[in-house]
Enzyme design. Structure first.
Site, PDB file in Angstrom:
ATOM      1  N   GLU A 180       0.797  -1.222   0.000  1.00 44.81           N
ATOM      2  CA  GLU A 180       0.000   0.000   0.000  1.00 44.81           C
ATOM      3  C   GLU A 180       0.830   1.274   0.000  1.00 44.81           C
ATOM      4  O   GLU A 180       0.358   2.338  -0.377  1.00 44.81           O
ATOM      5  CB  GLU A 180      -0.987   0.019   1.175  1.00 44.81           C
ATOM      6  CG  GLU A 180      -0.358   0.123   2.554  1.00 44.81           C
ATOM      7  CD  GLU A 180       0.136  -1.205   3.069  1.00 44.81           C
ATOM      8  OE1 GLU A 180       1.172  -1.678   2.551  1.00 44.81           O
ATOM      9  OE2 GLU A 180      -0.475  -1.773   3.978  1.00 44.81           O
ATOM     10  N   GLU A 208      -7.007  -3.346   8.261  1.00 44.72           N
ATOM     11  CA  GLU A 208      -7.011  -2.394   7.150  1.00 44.72           C
ATOM     12  C   GLU A 208      -6.186  -2.938   5.986  1.00 44.72           C
ATOM     13  O   GLU A 208      -6.588  -2.844   4.823  1.00 44.72           O
ATOM     14  CB  GLU A 208      -6.462  -1.044   7.613  1.00 44.72           C
ATOM     15  CG  GLU A 208      -7.249  -0.402   8.741  1.00 44.72           C
ATOM     16  CD  GLU A 208      -8.717  -0.214   8.416  1.00 44.72           C
ATOM     17  OE1 GLU A 208      -9.030   0.295   7.320  1.00 44.72           O
ATOM     18  OE2 GLU A 208      -9.559  -0.589   9.263  1.00 44.72           O
ATOM     19  N   ASP A 268      -0.148  -4.300   4.896  1.00 44.68           N
ATOM     20  CA  ASP A 268       0.093  -4.415   6.339  1.00 44.68           C
ATOM     21  C   ASP A 268      -0.696  -5.566   6.968  1.00 44.68           C
ATOM     22  O   ASP A 268      -1.827  -5.857   6.556  1.00 44.68           O
ATOM     23  CB  ASP A 268      -0.275  -3.106   7.042  1.00 44.68           C
ATOM     24  CG  ASP A 268       0.768  -2.010   6.809  1.00 44.68           C
ATOM     25  OD1 ASP A 268       1.854  -2.322   6.302  1.00 44.68           O
ATOM     26  OD2 ASP A 268       0.488  -0.847   7.142  1.00 44.68           O
ATOM     27  N   ASP A 294      -2.848  -6.295   9.248  1.00 38.59           N
ATOM     28  CA  ASP A 294      -3.939  -5.979  10.161  1.00 38.59           C
ATOM     29  C   ASP A 294      -5.237  -5.876   9.361  1.00 38.59           C
ATOM     30  O   ASP A 294      -5.258  -6.160   8.157  1.00 38.59           O
ATOM     31  CB  ASP A 294      -3.652  -4.675  10.934  1.00 38.59           C
ATOM     32  CG  ASP A 294      -3.433  -3.477  10.004  1.00 38.59           C
ATOM     33  OD1 ASP A 294      -3.750  -3.567   8.792  1.00 38.59           O
ATOM     34  OD2 ASP A 294      -2.954  -2.436  10.491  1.00 38.59           O
ATOM     35  N   TYR A 332       6.719  -3.857  12.706  1.00 41.36           N
ATOM     36  CA  TYR A 332       5.413  -3.248  12.466  1.00 41.36           C
ATOM     37  C   TYR A 332       4.962  -2.464  13.701  1.00 41.36           C
ATOM     38  O   TYR A 332       4.930  -3.006  14.804  1.00 41.36           O
ATOM     39  CB  TYR A 332       4.396  -4.346  12.125  1.00 41.36           C
ATOM     40  CG  TYR A 332       3.079  -3.814  11.643  1.00 41.36           C
ATOM     41  CD1 TYR A 332       3.022  -2.971  10.533  1.00 41.36           C
ATOM     42  CD2 TYR A 332       1.899  -4.127  12.301  1.00 41.36           C
ATOM     43  CE1 TYR A 332       1.807  -2.468  10.093  1.00 41.36           C
ATOM     44  CE2 TYR A 332       0.677  -3.641  11.859  1.00 41.36           C
ATOM     45  CZ  TYR A 332       0.643  -2.801  10.758  1.00 41.36           C
ATOM     46  OH  TYR A 332      -0.553  -2.302  10.320  1.00 41.36           O
ATOM     47  N   HIS A 390       2.075 -10.975  16.096  1.00 44.70           N
ATOM     48  CA  HIS A 390       2.652  -9.640  16.234  1.00 44.70           C
ATOM     49  C   HIS A 390       3.709  -9.616  17.323  1.00 44.70           C
ATOM     50  O   HIS A 390       3.559 -10.220  18.374  1.00 44.70           O
ATOM     51  CB  HIS A 390       1.561  -8.627  16.557  1.00 44.70           C
ATOM     52  CG  HIS A 390       0.698  -8.268  15.388  1.00 44.70           C
ATOM     53  ND1 HIS A 390       0.701  -7.033  14.808  1.00 44.70           N
ATOM     54  CD2 HIS A 390      -0.181  -8.999  14.675  1.00 44.70           C
ATOM     55  CE1 HIS A 390      -0.156  -7.000  13.790  1.00 44.70           C
ATOM     56  NE2 HIS A 390      -0.706  -8.198  13.695  1.00 44.70           N
ATOM     57  N   ARG A 446       2.083  -1.044  14.744  1.00 41.17           N
ATOM     58  CA  ARG A 446       0.731  -1.069  15.327  1.00 41.17           C
ATOM     59  C   ARG A 446       0.520  -2.445  15.954  1.00 41.17           C
ATOM     60  O   ARG A 446       0.148  -3.405  15.282  1.00 41.17           O
ATOM     61  CB  ARG A 446      -0.324  -0.764  14.258  1.00 41.17           C
ATOM     62  CG  ARG A 446      -0.280   0.691  13.806  1.00 41.17           C
ATOM     63  CD  ARG A 446      -1.441   1.062  12.911  1.00 41.17           C
ATOM     64  NE  ARG A 446      -1.317   0.526  11.572  1.00 41.17           N
ATOM     65  CZ  ARG A 446      -0.577   1.066  10.613  1.00 41.17           C
ATOM     66  NH1 ARG A 446       0.171   2.128  10.863  1.00 41.17           N
ATOM     67  NH2 ARG A 446      -0.548   0.539   9.405  1.00 41.17           N
TER      68      ARG A 446
END
Length: 536
Positions: free
Chosen positions: A7, A83, A79, A81, A278, A323, A280
């Site tokens: 993205e 989104e 990513d 997650d 990452y 994660h 988040r």
């Protein structure tokens, strides 16, 4: 040729350095589709969302489509997650119409050659539960924002006001804290303090009025003191946990004076450029392989006495095991000087500190007895010194050291002065951006990907202003909260907001249908309020 889609353009540039000539890496520039900006975009009967091309993204996708016609394989590396999964889903949905080649999902949590190679080797399918969780989150937020905000604006006769699933409980925290401050009444109290050479001691009783202390002050004039007891003990202060998102945002706010939005932006850039994992994440866990590498570096550069261990932490139920914490990918490669380097060094320091040994403090407590009649309490002096820095070699920490001179039991001392020290209770402090994030996390409200957006929205809507680093609510915010408490109390209920997050997590885990989840949650929020556009 293998087409590798991400993205971010920065991310694409970094990944291109690690993949060979057989790969073509292209970026979408974020989401390619979203709900329409000028209308609800959700059918209230079926809850079917209408996702449209975002401005400029159809043209960009046409370029991706041309590249896909020359490819043997498409890898979706957005990513890891909700989104990112939704972006991959829309790419997959569009590409499968024009090409008959494998379109696979790859997950990686740092942009390094080994991580990319591992992700490509373990390529898989899109996780539709993640996609559905994103749909649920997006549709629920759209219903709340587009259907309830007009009711608020109509009631307060003010345009531009909004309500939100996480935004509104965050506003409640800020306003309730301000009301605590406004209603707070300072209360004075007093201690008797004996000043000796090199230290001071306090009588072990608190006086509510100065007159209550006068009889003691009279008896303490020209009195000698005897050291009745000296206690000494060592205290081990364990190292901190490595950073997760809320803790990084809070610490960067406190130590670097970075806003949560700035920290989020810089951390994302550091990730995309390959410097950190990452950013988040709720997790504190660290890769055992990387922890070993860091522990070896600590031993080589600082000695075995600073080598700690990789600890396991009790994670919250919703934390995804894949994660990691936020850590550097390497201790050798650093970003150029500037804000990014400051944040990177903060992350490096915390990572190494988390793997180091406890700091050791020497605590001293001295009890002193006034050699006079009628004083039933002892005076106490406390000391604290750092005897081994341990993890604080890598991260500064103020232990508020207080050194005492060498005192021995039976020693007689004459105070230089006896004073009555006035103190007063202090009102609670307003939230900083960092402390608000930590409070939201502790209540189970919001997720790492949402904290920066929440605070940004509160500022943009004119609900809060930043004053000397603290979030101060405006008059409008009081009116908004009072309206919501009266008309949509569930929306600003901390426990209910946390429940909404838990339900979205159940969708992500495949344990709940996403439309049922949205319908149930929204109906509970609007229960008892006769406003138009309720769900059937």
């Amino acid at each position: 040729m293998i087409l590798f889609l991400v993205e971010s353009f920065t991310k694409a540039k970094t990944i291109s350095k690690y993949l060979g000539k057989d790969y073509l890496v292209k970026a979408t520039g974020g989401h390619i589709k979203d709900l329409p900006e000028d209308r609800l975009g959700v059918d209230l009967e079926t809850l079917n969302p209408t996702f449209l091309w975002r401005k400029g993204k159809k043209k960009l996708f046409d370029e991706i489509k041309k590249s896909s016609l020359k490819a043997q394989l498409v890898l979706l590396g957005t990513d890891p997650d909700r989104e990112g999964e939704a972006i991959s889903y829309f790419l997959w949905e569009e590409l499968k119409r024009v090409v008959n080649i494998p379109i696979r999902r790859v997950y990686f949590y740092e942009i390094t050659k080994p991580a990319l190679q591992k992700a490509i080797k373990e390529q898989t399918n899109i996780n539709m539960n993640l996609v559905k969780a994103q749909f649920a989150r997006r549709v629920l937020d759209r219903l709340i924002g587009y259907l309830l905000s007009p009711e608020l604006q109509k009631s307060l006769k003010t345009r531009g006001l909004s309500v939100g699933r996480v935004q509104s409980p965050a506003l409640r925290l800020i306003v309730e804290r301000e009301r605590e401050i406004q209603s707070f009444k300072k209360k004075k109290f007093y201690y008797i303090r004996a000043l000796f050479e090199g230290f001071s001691a306090y009588l072990g009783v608190r006086f509510e009025k100065p007159d209550n202390a006068k009889p003691y002050l009279e008896k303490l004039k020209d009195v000698f003191f005897e050291v009745k007891e000296v206690q000494e003990w060592e205290e081990m202060v364990p190292p901190p946990k490595p950073f997760n998102t809320p803790e990084l945002q809070k610490t960067a706010n406190e130590r670097l004076d970075f806003s949560v939005e700035k920290t989020t932006r810089l951390a994302q850039l550091l990730y995309e450029e390959g410097y950190i994992t990452y950013p988040r994440t709720d997790a504190h866990r660290m890769s055992p392989e990387k922890a070993t590498e860091f522990l070896q570096w600590i031993e080589k550069n600082y000695g075995v006495e600073y080598v700690g261990r990789l600890r396991k932490f009790r994670e919250k139920a919703h934390v995804q095991s894949a994660h990691e914490c936020i850590r550097p990918t390497s201790l050798v490669k650093k970003p150029p000087p500037g804000d990014s380097l400051e944040l990177f060094e903060l992350i490096v320091g915390r990572t190494l500190a988390s793997l180091s040994t406890p700091a050791v403090l020497k605590n001293t407590k001295v009890m002193l007895t006034p050699l006079t009649q009628g004083i039933p309490f002892e005076f106490i002096a406390k000391g604290r010194t750092l005897v081994f820095d341990g993890w604080t070699r890598f991260e500064d920490y103020d232990f508020m050291e207080e050194k005492l001179p060498k005192l021995e039991k039976g020693q007689i001392l004459k105070p230089q002065k006896i004073i009555l020290e006035e103190r007063q209770t202090e009102p609670p402090k307003r939230y900083t951006e960092g402390s608000l994030v930590k409070k939201l996390e502790s209540l189970g409200i919001g997720r790492p990907s949402t904290y920066a957006t929440i605070i940004k929205t509160l500022k943009e809507r004119g609900y809060v202003v930043v004053e000397k680093g603290y979030l101060k609510p405006t008059e409008t915010s009081f009116l908004v909260l009072d309206y919501l408490m009266e008309n949509f109390p569930k929306l600003v209920d901390y426990q209910y907001t946390a429940k909404m997050e838990e339900v979205l997590d159940l969708v992500e885990e495949g344990k709940k249908d996403w439309k049922s989840a949205v319908r149930e949650l929204f109906k509970e929020i609007t229960d008892g309020n006769p406003y138009p556009n309720k769900l059937p």
